[in-house]
Design an enzyme around this catalytic site. Structure first.
Site, mmCIF file in Angstrom:
data_model
loop_
_atom_site.group_PDB
_atom_site.id
_atom_site.type_symbol
_atom_site.label_atom_id
_atom_site.label_comp_id
_atom_site.label_asym_id
_atom_site.label_seq_id
_atom_site.Cartn_x
_atom_site.Cartn_y
_atom_site.Cartn_z
ATOM 1 N N HIS A 132 0.726 -5.744 -0.793
ATOM 2 C CA HIS A 132 0.601 -7.196 -0.929
ATOM 3 C C HIS A 132 1.936 -7.869 -1.256
ATOM 4 C CE1 HIS A 132 0.150 -6.157 -5.280
ATOM 5 N NE2 HIS A 132 0.696 -7.347 -5.459
ATOM 6 N N GLY A 183 6.112 -9.986 -11.132
ATOM 7 C CA GLY A 183 7.347 -9.372 -10.656
ATOM 8 C C GLY A 183 7.358 -7.863 -10.780
ATOM 9 N N ASN A 184 6.411 -7.315 -11.565
ATOM 10 C CA ASN A 184 6.312 -5.866 -11.715
ATOM 11 C C ASN A 184 5.492 -5.215 -10.612
ATOM 12 O OD1 ASN A 184 6.486 -6.675 -14.987
ATOM 13 N ND2 ASN A 184 7.624 -4.861 -14.388
ATOM 14 N N SER A 185 4.779 -6.008 -9.821
ATOM 15 C CA SER A 185 3.970 -5.431 -8.744
ATOM 16 C C SER A 185 4.857 -4.637 -7.793
ATOM 17 C CB SER A 185 3.247 -6.529 -7.971
ATOM 18 O OG SER A 185 2.058 -6.916 -8.611
ATOM 19 N N ASP A 200 -3.155 -0.493 -0.574
ATOM 20 C CA ASP A 200 -2.172 -1.396 -1.181
ATOM 21 C C ASP A 200 -0.829 -0.707 -1.392
ATOM 22 O OD1 ASP A 200 -1.299 -3.897 -2.027
ATOM 23 O OD2 ASP A 200 -1.751 -3.502 -4.132
ATOM 24 N N LEU A 241 -17.211 3.762 9.653
ATOM 25 C CA LEU A 241 -18.619 4.085 9.885
ATOM 26 C C LEU A 241 -19.486 2.828 9.889
ATOM 27 C CD1 LEU A 241 -20.460 6.502 10.377
ATOM 28 C CD2 LEU A 241 -20.770 6.692 7.896
ATOM 29 N N GLY A 242 -19.255 1.915 8.923
ATOM 30 C CA GLY A 242 -19.965 0.646 8.942
ATOM 31 C C GLY A 242 -21.183 0.554 8.046
#
Length: 306
Positions: A54, A158-160, A84, A211-212
């Site tokens: 992100h 800012g640490n992400s 992520d 698969l759904g």
């Protein structure tokens, strides 16, 4: 005794900071909407960097700045929104890489240190403990990152993308500051995510099967529990129209107990099987329906909208 404990704690945190922080970059990310920021860790001596997906979403350019003063341009090599995680590659020389650990070895109560390099700061270090393991993190795409580490180490945006390290300085997670004040979350570094990272470095993307179905873990009926010598299965709450599951005949209310020979008790267990190798392959799905075990054949297709 308290002073000795404090000294030992302080010594551990200082050691981690001195070991890891030089290899954690501040990221400036340019997008169509403007500029964003985050952190990243050096993965390899040839310039690969690890951050959160992100953080670099929609990036048209990135610059990595390190605590030793060097600044390098970096290119996004690959993003995987479902985990992520993202990998970049610097165009110039970078500091030595961090050492990756194994989040599977973490225990609740263990000391961890969150390290980032937010813009305007020459490195940021917060320490805490592992407060929970196996958490789930909703992503912007509406899907969920499983097996997330929760800590009480304070984070800011800012640490992400920065590093979560154990007391020996091994990186066991990638921090994400999306949970709010007082809660730190990190995507684990483990066997599964190491494979994702390696695939991103090599191919720039991760192919997954789909698969759904959606559902939740539930206790098995006593007769079925005794037959299978297990206590839980996955009750199907939703079957996506037109999905491989729908075409296979799976129904709301089915209790999935096995997929491709593997015992199933949660959505996570299904997701872990939906790897590239499962795309286009016939998988036997065993469900409990109307008091009997029923086998259906599903052919997962590639997930293209993660």
């Amino acid at each position: 005794m308290d002073d000795d404990a404090l000294d030992a704690y302080s010594a551990a945190v200082v050691h981690v900071a001195q070991t890891v922080l030089p290899s954690v970059a501040s990221l400036r990310v340019r997008t169509r909407e403007g500029e964003g920021a985050g952190s990243a860790s050096v993965l390899s001596a040839d310039g690969f960097l690890l951050t959160s997906a992100h953080v670099v979403e929609g990036a048209s350019g990135t610059k990595a700045s390190f605590t030793d003063g060097r600044e390098v341009l970096a290119d996004v090599i690959g993003r995987d929104p479902l985990s992520d995680l993202a990998v970049l590659r610097a165009r110039e020389e970078v500091p030595p890489p961090v050492t990756l650990g194994d989040a599977a070895q973490l225990r609740v109560g263990q000391l961890v240190v969150a390290l980032g390099n937010p813009l305007g700061f020459a490195g940021s270090v917060t320490a805490g403990i592992v407060s929970a393991l196996g958490r789930s993190l909703p992503t912007r795409s509406g899907r969920v990152v499983d097996e997330v580490i929760q800590t009480d180490a304070t984070l800011n945006p800012g640490n992400s993308g920065g590093a979560l390290a154990d007391s020996t300085g091994r990186v066991v997670g990638v921090n994400t500051a999306v949970a709010g004040i007082g809660v730190g979350l990190a995507v684990p570094v483990n066997t599964t995510t190491r494979h994702i990272i390696s695939t991103l470095m090599t191919h720039g993307r991760v192919r997954r099967a789909w698969l759904g179905i959606a559902g939740a873990q539930m206790p098995l009926p006593p007769a079925l529990s005794a037959k299978l010598d297990r206590h839980t299965g996955l009750r199907v709450a939703q079957v996506i129209a037109g999905s491989p599951a729908a075409r296979a005949g799976l129904q709301v209310g089915d209790i999935v107990v096995a997929v491709d020979g593997s015992n199933i008790a949660s959505s996570t267990a299904v997701q872990q099987l939906m790897v590239e190798d499962a795309i286009g392959r016939r998988l036997e799905v065993t469900v409990w329906r109307n008091g009997a075990l029923v086998d259906v054949i599903a052919v997962p297709r590639e997930l293209t909208d993660a």
